[in-house]
Structures are given as C-alpha cells and as structure tokens.
Design a protein around this motif. Structure first.
Motif, mmCIF file in Angstrom:
data_model
loop_
_atom_site.group_PDB
_atom_site.id
_atom_site.type_symbol
_atom_site.label_atom_id
_atom_site.label_comp_id
_atom_site.label_asym_id
_atom_site.label_seq_id
_atom_site.Cartn_x
_atom_site.Cartn_y
_atom_site.Cartn_z
ATOM 1 N N ALA A 13 0.830 -1.209 0.000
ATOM 2 C CA ALA A 13 0.000 0.000 0.000
ATOM 3 C C ALA A 13 0.864 1.259 0.000
ATOM 4 C CB ALA A 13 -0.932 -0.009 1.213
ATOM 5 N N GLU A 14 2.023 1.190 0.642
ATOM 6 C CA GLU A 14 2.911 2.357 0.719
ATOM 7 C C GLU A 14 3.675 2.582 -0.583
ATOM 8 O OE1 GLU A 14 3.470 4.669 2.997
ATOM 9 O OE2 GLU A 14 2.135 3.931 4.562
ATOM 10 N N GLU A 19 5.478 -0.809 -8.114
ATOM 11 C CA GLU A 19 6.794 -0.975 -7.515
ATOM 12 C C GLU A 19 6.919 -2.337 -6.845
ATOM 13 O OE1 GLU A 19 10.709 -0.093 -6.241
ATOM 14 O OE2 GLU A 19 9.397 0.696 -7.818
ATOM 15 N N ALA A 20 5.857 -2.786 -6.174
ATOM 16 C CA ALA A 20 5.888 -4.089 -5.513
ATOM 17 C C ALA A 20 6.095 -5.205 -6.543
ATOM 18 C CB ALA A 20 4.593 -4.321 -4.739
ATOM 19 N N ASP A 21 5.368 -5.139 -7.665
ATOM 20 C CA ASP A 21 5.518 -6.163 -8.698
ATOM 21 C C ASP A 21 6.905 -6.105 -9.334
ATOM 22 O OD1 ASP A 21 2.938 -6.967 -8.205
ATOM 23 O OD2 ASP A 21 2.065 -5.796 -9.843
ATOM 24 N N ARG A 22 7.442 -4.907 -9.464
ATOM 25 C CA ARG A 22 8.791 -4.757 -10.031
ATOM 26 C C ARG A 22 9.829 -5.429 -9.132
ATOM 27 N NH1 ARG A 22 13.070 -1.065 -10.213
ATOM 28 N NH2 ARG A 22 12.223 0.082 -8.433
ATOM 29 N N LEU A 53 9.825 -1.591 5.165
ATOM 30 C CA LEU A 53 9.807 -0.189 4.759
ATOM 31 C C LEU A 53 9.854 0.704 5.993
ATOM 32 C CD1 LEU A 53 9.550 1.700 2.251
ATOM 33 C CD2 LEU A 53 7.097 1.792 2.754
ATOM 34 N N PHE A 54 10.946 1.471 6.137
ATOM 35 C CA PHE A 54 11.065 2.450 7.206
ATOM 36 C C PHE A 54 10.533 3.780 6.690
ATOM 37 C CE2 PHE A 54 14.252 -0.746 8.092
ATOM 38 C CZ PHE A 54 14.104 -0.962 9.446
ATOM 39 N N VAL A 55 9.562 4.350 7.403
ATOM 40 C CA VAL A 55 8.871 5.549 6.936
ATOM 41 C C VAL A 55 9.052 6.683 7.941
ATOM 42 C CG1 VAL A 55 6.656 6.542 6.286
ATOM 43 C CG2 VAL A 55 7.171 4.174 5.691
ATOM 44 N N GLY A 56 9.643 7.790 7.484
ATOM 45 C CA GLY A 56 9.777 8.989 8.303
ATOM 46 C C GLY A 56 8.765 10.034 7.878
ATOM 47 N N GLU A 57 8.967 11.287 8.334
ATOM 48 C CA GLU A 57 8.036 12.351 7.979
ATOM 49 C C GLU A 57 8.115 12.698 6.495
ATOM 50 O OE1 GLU A 57 10.006 12.445 10.590
ATOM 51 O OE2 GLU A 57 8.644 12.546 12.317
ATOM 52 N N GLU A 58 9.348 12.645 5.924
ATOM 53 C CA GLU A 58 9.532 13.045 4.532
ATOM 54 C C GLU A 58 10.227 11.973 3.700
ATOM 55 O OE1 GLU A 58 11.743 16.647 4.631
ATOM 56 O OE2 GLU A 58 10.197 17.807 5.663
ATOM 57 N N THR A 59 10.779 10.980 4.333
ATOM 58 C CA THR A 59 11.613 10.002 3.646
ATOM 59 C C THR A 59 11.136 8.591 3.962
ATOM 60 O OG1 THR A 59 13.472 11.513 3.996
ATOM 61 C CG2 THR A 59 14.005 9.286 3.237
ATOM 62 N N ALA A 60 11.308 7.696 3.004
ATOM 63 C CA ALA A 60 11.045 6.277 3.222
ATOM 64 C C ALA A 60 12.233 5.484 2.690
ATOM 65 C CB ALA A 60 9.757 5.842 2.534
ATOM 66 N N SER A 72 7.538 -9.118 6.653
ATOM 67 C CA SER A 72 7.470 -7.877 5.897
ATOM 68 C C SER A 72 6.522 -6.921 6.612
ATOM 69 C CB SER A 72 6.973 -8.159 4.478
ATOM 70 O OG SER A 72 6.786 -6.955 3.765
ATOM 71 N N GLN A 73 6.952 -5.652 6.757
ATOM 72 C CA GLN A 73 6.146 -4.698 7.521
ATOM 73 C C GLN A 73 6.595 -3.273 7.249
ATOM 74 O OE1 GLN A 73 7.441 -4.659 11.916
ATOM 75 N NE2 GLN A 73 8.310 -6.596 11.149
ATOM 76 N N VAL A 74 5.768 -2.319 7.679
ATOM 77 C CA VAL A 74 6.096 -0.895 7.649
ATOM 78 C C VAL A 74 6.478 -0.479 9.057
ATOM 79 C CG1 VAL A 74 5.228 1.437 7.228
ATOM 80 C CG2 VAL A 74 4.544 -0.440 5.716
ATOM 81 N N VAL A 75 7.621 0.207 9.183
ATOM 82 C CA VAL A 75 8.118 0.641 10.489
ATOM 83 C C VAL A 75 8.170 2.170 10.514
ATOM 84 C CG1 VAL A 75 10.009 0.533 12.162
ATOM 85 C CG2 VAL A 75 9.509 -1.446 10.707
#
Length: 272
Positions: A13-14, A19-22, A53-60, A72-75
C-alpha cells in the motif's frame, strides 16, 4: 530473475502495486543483502526475504531481512532516526559494537518531575532470566521524582501513573509480567528507538524516545526477534542505578520487587 520476496499488504500500500511487482520480478531488489534485523548476509534468490519499509516524515527507506527473522512490515520512525539509519546502511557511519547494558539519556515521559525541570528517563537494555528463558528487557528509571501532570504537589507518582496504564506490581521477577495492550518497543536497524504508548484514534505516540538510537546486544536482539515480546520494568529514581552487569541488574530488580517498588509489563516488539 524473480526474487523470493515477501511484500506485505501494508508495504504494498505504501510503495504501490507497480513498484511491488517490479521488486518481485527482480527489478530493483538486491540478490545479496545484509539482514536489517540480524545484520548477517542474505540472498533473496535462495531464501525467503522480507521487505521492510522504514517511513519517516519526509523520507522512506526500503530494507530487506530474512523472513525467518521478521515479517514484511512498515516501520514508522522519526525523520532524524531514518536519516541516521540511511547513514548506517550506506556505511557513512559505522555501527557501534553493542556494549554491556548501559542506561540511555532519553526524552521525557509525559509526567513532569517534582522539581519542575524536564523529566529524563534512563533506560537499560538487558537479558533477564524468567523461569528457564532469557527474556529481552528494558529497565526504566527516572532521574528524579515524577509528579502527576498538572499537579502542584511533590509526591512521586511514577509507578502509580504506569499502573493506571496497565503495568502491574512485580512480586517475583521469575514470573512473566502481564501483557499490556497498545504499548510496544520500537527496534529499527538493530537499535532501540522508542517505547510507544496508545495515542489518539488507535494510533501510538512516543512515551520514551532516544535522542540517539540505543544499540542493543546481539543476544538481546535475537531474543526479542524470537519472542516478538519485550519486558519493561520500571522503578522510582535511585532504585536500580547504573549496573555494569546483567547479574547486578537482576539483583537490583529482585531487591526492588521485595520492597514493592517495581512494576512491569510485557509488550510487543515493533520493527526489526
């Protein structure tokens, strides 16, 4: 060449389906990588590999881990912490060797100290023997009395405030603490970043956040990854102290339990 990648629904979703399929087709995904959890080599062509996937305020930042280490997860992490992780990944700053258990200066908890100055919590990471198992633990101790927010009194209510959140008094360190819901310990890139508490509308907020991510030992990280649970013990100022060894920390915890000034809870491990 297709990779043996696991891409969770949250990560997809992120980053988007394209991109995921790639990545799954092998475009942009590394064959060899250093696991973001155990820091040992992995090969996405030969073994199941998690996308993290590490997700910050402006960067991932997308990282990879052995599927046997973490799913697999979003952190979510702060932007400052994410930039530090990027420097670590790219080799711009060396990862420090894990020291013996060491207290970490930290941002304040919500309550303020009785003196009116900013509260500081010290956190020590160590392994605690519970029954026959070594458990990853955080030992929290403020540097002074903590009063209830908005109170003008001087009474230390640090333990009372935690017990209102579900922490329970420890009578025997050999017994597992109760599991508390909505709290978690955030480990990212092999370092402790924060202890999270329930926030608004089902979200989480930082109860404690490290000024600089705190390294943990390989044994601590392996135990946390195995159980996906971290124990947190808390005691009033001056109770535990800065113990240089885990056996001395254990003795201090047992003494605090005998004196009925120790509370604890078990919480999920968030991240890697």
């Amino acid at each position: 060449m297709p990779r043996m990648l696991d891409v969770s629904a949250d990560v997809r979703a992120e980053i988007g389906d394209e991109e995921a399929d790639r990545l799954l087709d092998g475009d942009g995904a590394p064959g060899n990588y250093d696991c973001t959890s155990c820091r040992t080599p992995g090969d996405s062509e030969q073994e199941r590999t998690s996308t993290v996937l590490f997700v910050g305020e402006e960067t991932a930042v997308l990282a990879f881990a052995h599927a046997t280490c973490i799913p697999s997860q979003v952190v979510p992490v702060s932007e400052e912490q994410l930039q530090g992780a990027v420097r670590s990944i790219t080799g711009e700053e060396p990862a420090p060797a894990p020291p013996a258990p060491e207290p970490a200066p930290a941002a304040p908890a919500a309550p303020a100290p009785a003196s009116g100055r900013q509260a500081t919590l010290g956190i020590t990471c160590g392994l605690v023997l519970v029954g026959e198992d070594l458990r990853p633990a955080l030992v929290v101790e403020p540097d002074g009395p903590i009063v209830r927010p908005g109170s003008t009194g001087q009474q230390d209510e640090f333990l009372t405030l935690l017990m209102e959140q579900g922490f329970q008094q420890v009578e025997d360190v050999n017994q597992l603490p109760v599991t508390i819901h909505g709290w978690s310990a955030l480990l990212a890139m092999g370092k402790l970043h924060a202890v999270l508490q329930p926030g608004n509308a089902g979200s989480q907020a930082a109860w404690w956040q490290a000024h600089q991510p705190l390294p943990v030992s390989d044994g601590w990280r392996q135990a946390a990854t195995k159980t996906r649970t971290v124990l947190m013990y808390a005691a009033p100022a001056g109770t535990i102290g800065q113990q240089p060894r885990e056996d001395l920390m254990r003795q201090a915890l047992e003494k605090a339990a005998r004196n009925r000034i120790l509370v604890a809870a078990a919480m999920p491990l968030a991240g890697t």
